[in-house]
Enzyme design. Structure first.
Site, PDB file in Angstrom:
ATOM      1  CB  CYS A 260     -28.866 -14.527   7.667  1.00  0.00           C
ATOM      2  SG  CYS A 260     -27.999 -14.593   9.262  1.00  0.00           S
ATOM      3  CB  SER A 261     -28.183 -19.273  10.151  1.00  0.00           C
ATOM      4  OG  SER A 261     -27.246 -18.303  10.530  1.00  0.00           O
TER       5      SER A 261
END
Length: 480
Positions: A260-261
């Site tokens: 998600c990063s």
């Protein structure tokens, strides 16, 4: 032989599923009660170490990584091995020496003594993107604080979760720990089973789909959910373009962008746009001009949903699925698609879970910050932004004005956001997004969230101020 009506048979099956979950939760509660009753810092630390070694031991780590990629169809084995190792090692560094048992604070000035207390049974919903590392992180934090934990993996993550628990239970056998401290919802998973687990837990921790996060927040149990990622990174005219391109490329391609990063958009100021595109090309980033962006959109979202032939796939497969074979340079590691549009009708401005970057050109830094704010408002508010710049005041400006909980400066974003050995963030795979992301925390999920405390409050000499001490400055301005 009596005939069983299909609806009745289904009802009986559903009741059996719920009963199985309730049995697991009852065993977890009994194990936790015993764990706490005979608790000590050494016991809690030893259980956390056992869970950590279960995933970090090299042979098991590789097997878990291989199983994860084989069963989920996303990511790549070498990077999952790295993730399983470094995320767990970093977490163990973070919790080493941390007191989570007994008196953890005793302040004679306030007369308050603080005693660490477990929360009880933690219910954790974990995603298929990190079916080994995320459960391990939650398990270690829970055990460190005296809790039991029950996992609900995504359907594709079940085999990896089952294998991880086998390894943990094998380590538990060496130290005499109860295997019921770490369990999972009986496979196959279902929404009904997960819902019952959520209801029976003392704390719910959810990483994954926003649908799961919303269900957690409405289940009636105290919950920690994390927001959606959609990382935007600014490259300004003061940046070291070669270093920025190398860091962005390393981050974007790690585990095929499952994190998600992982960068989803890069906003580059006009003064260095062409030079930065050239630097990206040297790192294996192929530019797709805006005139061809509609082709990428059509293939990446063929029916309005992300194409599974592209999600978190190796670059060659991704290139083929996007119809770019023979149209991008040999050795292309990811593609950067030029675009200007933002919003629900322009999917390139959202999370792509693939080796695809959206590339925006900004007039200057102020324009870049405005673009990032618009993108985050569309998707990813609260999570994080990145900045490649030599001007630290710009990081402070972003931190004071954008709807974000983290501003990652001059780092490979997906390595830095969830904690790194060269920054001060807690090692985690779950990033809270604060009120902007509809979350109850704005920090990286860490051991503190798995602990509660009891305060002993004693009488101290009174500290009652006069009205003048409180209001003198105000009265001088506004009068009485």
């Amino acid at each position: 032989m009596p005939c069983i009506h299909p609806n009745k048979e289904h009802h009986m099956s559903a009741e059996g599923d719920i009963a199985a979950v309730e049995n697991v939760m009852a065993k977890a509660r009994a194990a936790q009660s015993s764990y706490e009753a005979g608790g000590s810092q050494e016991r809690y630390d030893r259980a956390a170490q056992a869970a950590a070694w279960a995933i970090m031991e090299p042979t098991r780590n590789r097997a878990l990584a291989e199983l994860s990629v084989a069963t989920t169809g996303i990511g790549n084995v070498p990077d999952k091995i790295t993730k399983n190792h470094r995320k767990t090692l970093g977490l163990m560094r973070d919790i080493s020496g941390v007191k989570t048992f007994g008196v953890i604070r005793d302040d004679p000035t306030t007369g308050i003594t603080e005693i660490a207390r477990p929360i009880g049974v933690v219910g954790a919903v974990v995603p298929s993107t990190n079916p080994g590392a995320t459960p391990a992180n939650n398990i270690i934090n829970a055990l460190k604080c005296g809790n039991a934990i029950v996992l609900s993996p995504s359907p594709k993550g079940v085999p990896t979760c089952e294998r991880l628990l086998e390894h943990i239970h094998a380590e538990f056998a060496k130290i005499g720990a109860n295997p019921d401290l770490v369990q999972m919802v009986p496979a196959p998973g279902s929404k009904a089973k997960t819902q019952r687990m959520l209801e029976l837990s003392d704390l719910v921790v959810v990483t994954g789909s926003q649908d799961n996060v919303r269900r957690a927040y409405t289940c009636g149990t105290p919950a920690i959910g994390v927001g959606a990622g959609n990382v935007c990174v600014i490259v300004d005219e003061t940046a070291d373009l070669t270093a920025a391109a190398a860091k962005i490329a390393a981050s974007k391609t790690f585990d095929n962008a499952t994190s998600c990063s992982s960068e989803n958009a890069v906003v580059v100021v006009d003064a260095v746009y062409d030079a930065f595109v050239a630097a990206l090309a040297r790192e294996g980033g192929a530019l797709i001009p805006e005139s061809n962006s509609h082709e990428i959109v059509a293939r990446l979202w063929p029916d309005g949903h992300l194409n599974r032939a592209v999600i978190a796939q190796d670059a060659p497969r991704m290139i083929e699925a996007l119809g770019l074979s023979g149209r991008v340079p040999e050795g292309t590691r990811f593609v950067a698609v030029e675009t200007r549009d933002i919003g629900p009708d322009h999917p390139l401005s959202g999370e792509k879970l693939s080796l695809v970057l959206a590339l925006y050109r900004a007039a200057d830094f102020e324009d870049a910050a405005t673009l990032v704010e618009r993108i985050l408002t569309h998707q990813g508010a609260g999570h994080s932004v990145g900045l490649h710049s030599a001007d630290d005041s710009r990081a402070r400006h972003l931190g004071a004005t954008l709807p974000t909980c983290r501003v990652i400066v001059n780092q490979a974003h997906c390595f830095a956001t969830g904690g790194a050995f060269n920054n001060g963030m807690p090692f985690s795979l779950s990033m809270g997004c604060g009120g902007w992301g509809g979350n109850s925390i704005d920090d990286n999920l860490n051991w503190r969230h798995f602990l509660q405390t009891t305060k002993i409050v004693r009488e101290i000499p009174p500290r009652e101020p006069t009205l003048d001490e409180i209001f003198a400055d105000y009265w001088r301005v506004a009068g009485q």
